[in-house]
Write a protein that holds these residues in place. Structure first.
Motif, mmCIF file in Angstrom:
data_model
loop_
_atom_site.group_PDB
_atom_site.id
_atom_site.type_symbol
_atom_site.label_atom_id
_atom_site.label_comp_id
_atom_site.label_asym_id
_atom_site.label_seq_id
_atom_site.Cartn_x
_atom_site.Cartn_y
_atom_site.Cartn_z
ATOM 1 N N ILE B 26 -33.975 31.134 -49.059
ATOM 2 C CA ILE B 26 -34.274 30.392 -47.820
ATOM 3 C C ILE B 26 -33.116 30.597 -46.837
ATOM 4 C CG2 ILE B 26 -34.666 28.094 -46.840
ATOM 5 C CD1 ILE B 26 -35.703 27.294 -49.697
ATOM 6 N N GLY B 27 -31.897 30.500 -47.361
ATOM 7 C CA GLY B 27 -30.704 30.585 -46.527
ATOM 8 C C GLY B 27 -30.527 31.952 -45.882
ATOM 9 N N VAL B 241 -29.074 25.522 -38.019
ATOM 10 C CA VAL B 241 -28.038 26.354 -38.648
ATOM 11 C C VAL B 241 -26.905 26.633 -37.664
ATOM 12 C CG1 VAL B 241 -27.559 28.700 -39.483
ATOM 13 C CG2 VAL B 241 -29.513 27.450 -40.364
ATOM 14 N N THR B 242 -27.248 27.014 -36.443
ATOM 15 C CA THR B 242 -26.196 27.369 -35.471
ATOM 16 C C THR B 242 -25.398 26.133 -35.068
ATOM 17 O OG1 THR B 242 -27.857 27.253 -33.737
ATOM 18 C CG2 THR B 242 -27.296 29.423 -34.497
ATOM 19 N N VAL B 243 -26.061 25.006 -35.003
ATOM 20 C CA VAL B 243 -25.343 23.773 -34.648
ATOM 21 C C VAL B 243 -24.391 23.386 -35.785
ATOM 22 C CG1 VAL B 243 -25.646 21.294 -34.281
ATOM 23 C CG2 VAL B 243 -27.057 22.910 -33.030
ATOM 24 N N ILE B 244 -24.855 23.504 -37.015
ATOM 25 C CA ILE B 244 -23.995 23.166 -38.164
ATOM 26 C C ILE B 244 -22.827 24.159 -38.262
ATOM 27 C CG2 ILE B 244 -23.876 23.139 -40.708
ATOM 28 C CD1 ILE B 244 -26.746 22.020 -40.697
ATOM 29 N N GLY B 245 -23.148 25.437 -38.146
ATOM 30 C CA GLY B 245 -22.099 26.460 -38.309
ATOM 31 C C GLY B 245 -21.174 26.565 -37.112
ATOM 32 N N LEU B 259 -25.956 26.646 -46.736
ATOM 33 C CA LEU B 259 -25.935 25.213 -47.039
ATOM 34 C C LEU B 259 -27.320 24.600 -46.838
ATOM 35 C CD1 LEU B 259 -22.527 24.075 -45.462
ATOM 36 C CD2 LEU B 259 -23.161 24.034 -47.882
ATOM 37 N N LEU B 260 -27.961 24.996 -45.753
ATOM 38 C CA LEU B 260 -29.296 24.454 -45.478
ATOM 39 C C LEU B 260 -30.295 24.877 -46.559
ATOM 40 C CD1 LEU B 260 -29.525 22.772 -42.939
ATOM 41 C CD2 LEU B 260 -30.880 24.569 -41.914
ATOM 42 N N GLY B 261 -30.201 26.143 -46.985
ATOM 43 C CA GLY B 261 -31.076 26.626 -48.043
ATOM 44 C C GLY B 261 -30.873 25.849 -49.331
ATOM 45 N N LEU B 262 -29.617 25.606 -49.678
ATOM 46 C CA LEU B 262 -29.334 24.876 -50.924
ATOM 47 C C LEU B 262 -29.750 23.411 -50.812
ATOM 48 C CD1 LEU B 262 -25.882 26.509 -51.782
ATOM 49 C CD2 LEU B 262 -28.052 26.823 -53.000
ATOM 50 N N ILE B 263 -29.574 22.836 -49.628
ATOM 51 C CA ILE B 263 -30.011 21.442 -49.420
ATOM 52 C C ILE B 263 -31.514 21.334 -49.628
ATOM 53 C CG2 ILE B 263 -30.418 19.716 -47.609
ATOM 54 C CD1 ILE B 263 -27.611 20.381 -46.541
#
Lengths: 419, 300
Positions: B26-27, B241-245, B259-263
């Motif tokens: 997913i990530g 993703v871009t906001v988190i990274g 991280l999003l994929g694992l979450i």
């Protein structure tokens, strides 16, 4: 002294036009009384992710309307369909439905909306008193709930509760035969998914009490990736899986589950699999998925049904969908009712429709009935079978028993407080 | 909430392997889309709201090429190259006209093209959903690693995305063209004064961003249904993703996407009804503790 008129429209004409306009809005039946053709309005979903279903509804309606018009129309009046896109939005469906009646002069409505839009169109029909036939909403409460009942609205659609009773009974028989006690479910997270899954498991457990649901997944509607859902189900190690995912969501799910070899590890029951929209799109359709019949030209196994499916394919170069047969049946009902009433008056048609039985290619015994007490379709061909990757896709369908459906439906209505 | 299931999964090697690879899949797909978005923002200072359309076109180009040639490699190439060319044309003909304009104008232009691109797909390929189908080479049994299930196709997918990340990272930091791109991001006026064609740089960056999104679409095509509008849901997650990274950070996009994929992967075990919510909750926590994102730089 001569009076000269200023160019343009006079005050008197303006008042007359305004009066006529107001009358046609407030009492549309007055303005349309003399029209030769009968306009039938149809809001449906012609854009967005489920546009294919809306288009197939329009195609089926036009296929039947052409036949009616070729035979002289409804009580001598040719049908003119006015079909508009609701974009699948309930508020737009209601707006379009109202506009079709008040502005376009449509005398009847065929409501080609999914459940969310149908309830909105239903309220328009209640408000305007116009004859309305719902042709796509499977939500049982639309006609089962007496609060929804209005004399001028009918539902010509299969019902979620009917499918669940037949599906639960079919799945329970296989469960007992194969010892499938641990079940998982995976359905879209909205009203249809929740209700249908709840009703299916209710009847599955009723017919096979030792069944246990050990895992539930509720992916959101139109979710692109199901990987985490697939792996979650694999971890739970169920013996069987039920899903009411549909359309593109179902095909994505199958493609993604396929590469985990999921279909070899459990029996899969997907109520919406046996529809050409899904059957013809999945490239690597696993053998042996259990599905309810949606529309396939081989069930019911009659020459009439096969001929209808072939005629549709010949005209539109694709197979019909579940929404297609329901819309076609609605036109058949309206045509027969107009013949019996020898009129196109909405009230008279509604009186004839209630309890009307017609010959129909999609009937379990060659006929279908518009049940009088709740204005909903019964007697249509309903069953479950297993898929194969090529035509006829579901070679054998085990037909549901309408006597059992009626008994359990009555019980269900009682438990819901509907009767 | 099912914390027992989550604890059970974390203590089982089979579950750990399956869910970790699931998170990586997913990530990495999200990364390919998000990195184009962040690259375009970093250099052009434009939030490309139409970026999801390139993902969609990549999938459709790949499916069409696969139908005509039967070659998976050519399908991937068609998805990436086709969207790269589309990105270049889109930037030169349309986006380059709104660089100096108000942000609202830029957003409106992008949104208009979201709708136009969806309709173009509808006109060419039809409104119904399509499926590319899994190439025969990958129609094989999944691998079993420590009891966990790992499909071979997903290994390829992770590998391709990783190679893209490494090439991009090294290319931007070590190569001459990478240095020019970074310079153009910092001070386009000075780069232009040095005789470098910034228009070409901008067009190239947009093409690269589109190409990466197209490659993601092409890689996803065998396992996802193709419909007009399919880019929108991916776009939302890519924005997260871009906001988190951190906007403009490639490493941030990679870490954020993983991280999003694992979450999502482990969240489906422990919080099956709140998996989507977990992503947004994580984004809120990151933004509150570090408003520029995990790897975003403070404004000078």
């Amino acid at each position: 002294m001569t009076r000269t008129r200023t160019p343009g429209i006079s005050r008197r004409s303006t008042l007359a036009l305004m009066g006529a306009g107001a009358m046609s809005v407030a009492a549309p039946w007055v303005a349309r009384a003399q029209a030769k053709t009968i306009k039938i309005g149809m809001p449906t979903i012609l854009s967005g992710r489920v546009a294919q279903l809306g288009t197939s509804s329009r195609n089926a309606v036009m296929l039947e309307v052409d036949k009616v018009n070729a035979a002289g129309g409804l009580a001598g009046r040719p049908i003119e369909m006015v079909i508009r896109d609701s974009k699948g939005q309930p508020q737009e469906a209601a707006r379009v439905a109202r506009e079709l009646v008040n502005t376009d002069g449509c005398e009847w409505l065929i409501d080609g909306e999914a459940s969310s839009g149908s309830f909105a169109v239903h309220e328009v029909a209640r408000d305007l008193g116009v004859l309305c036939v719902h042709t796509c909403s499977e939500a049982s409460s639309l006609t089962a709930d007496p609060k929804q009942h209005i004399p001028n609205a009918f539902r010509c659609v299969r019902q979620g509760i009917h499918d669940s009773i037949v599906g639960g009974s079919y799945a329970a028989a296989i469960s007992k035969a194969k010892g499938l006690k641990k079940w998982a479910t995976c359905s879209p997270d909205y009203a249809y998914g929740r209700d249908t899954t709840g009703e299916f498991t209710l009847y599955l457990k009723r017919f096979a009490p030792d069944v246990e649901v050990i895992s539930e997944s509720w992916p959101k509607l139109f979710q692109p990736d199901y990987t985490e859902v697939v792996t979650k189900i694999l971890q739970a190690k169920p013996q069987a899986l039920y899903s009411c995912l549909w359309g593109g969501d179902l095909t994505s799910y199958i493609d993604q589950a396929n590469i985990y070899a999921m279909f070899g590890q459990m029996e899969v029951f997907a109520v919406n699999m046996a529809d050409y929209t899904a059957l013809t799109v999945v490239k690597n359709l696993p053998k042996g998925i259990h599905s309810g019949n949606r529309y396939i030209k081989t069930f019911p196994t009659t020459p009439e049904n096969a001929a209808w499916g072939n005629a549709y394919k010949a005209k539109y170069n694709e197979y019909p969908t579940n929404w297609s047969w329901q819309n076609a049946t609605a036109v058949m009902f309206l045509s027969e009712a107009a013949k019996k009433a020898n009129s196109t008056d909405g009230k008279k048609i509604a009186e004839v429709l209630a309890g009307l039985t017609i010959k129909c290619p999609f009937g379990a015994d060659g006929t279908v009935t518009m049940r009088a007490d709740d204005h909903t379709l019964v007697g249509y061909a309903i069953g479950w079978g297993t898929t194969i990757p090529q035509e006829p896709y579901v070679p054998e369908v085990k037909a549901g028993d309408w006597k059992t459906i009626f008994e359990l439906e009555a019980e269900w209505k009682k438990s819901k407080g509907y009767t | 909430m099912d914390l027992d299931a989550l604890a059970g999964c974390l203590s089982s090697s089979a579950c750990l392997v399956t869910q970790t690879t699931s998170g990586l899949i997913i990530g990495m797909l999200l990364f390919l889309v998000a990195v184009g978005l962040t690259l375009i923002f970093g250099v052009l200072k434009i939030v490309n709201f139409s970026h999801g359309a390139f993902y969609m076109f990549g999938a459709y180009f790949a499916m069409t090429a696969y139908q005509f040639t039967g070659s998976f490699a050519l399908a991937m190439l068609a998805g990436a190259a086709g969207t790269g060319i589309l990105g270049l044309v889109f930037e030169r003909v349309f986006m380059s006209r709104v660089y100096g304009a108000d942000v609202l104008m830029q957003l409106l232009v992008c949104y208009a093209f979201v709708l136009i691109f969806d309709d173009v797909v509808r006109l060419i390929w039809g409104p119904e959903f399509k499926s590319m189908g899994m190439p025969a080479a990958f129609q094989v049994m999944p691998l079993f690693v420590a009891g966990g299930v790992v499909p071979p196709y997903y290994l390829l997918l992770i590998g391709v995305a990783l190679v893209a990340a490494i090439v991009l990272g090294i290319g931007l930091s070590r190569s001459r063209i990478g240095k020019v791109i970074r310079a153009a991001a910092h001070n386009p006026g000075m780069v232009s004064a040095l005789g470098i064609n910034t228009g070409l740089i901008y067009g190239g960056v947009f093409a690269l961003g589109g190409m990466l999104a197209g490659l993601a679409g092409a890689l996803a095509a065998p396992v996802r249904s193709l419909t007009p509008g399919m880019g929108f849901s991916v776009l939302i997650e890519s924005f997260i993703v871009t906001v988190i990274g951190g906007m403009g950070s490639i490493l941030g996009a990679l870490i954020g996407a993983l991280l999003l994929g694992l979450i999502r992967s482990f969240g489906s075990q422990g919080f099956p009804l709140f998996t989507e919510g977990l992503m947004y909750l994580f984004m809120v926590i990151v933004l509150v503790s570090k408003p520029t994102g995990l790897f975003g730089k403070e404004a000078a």
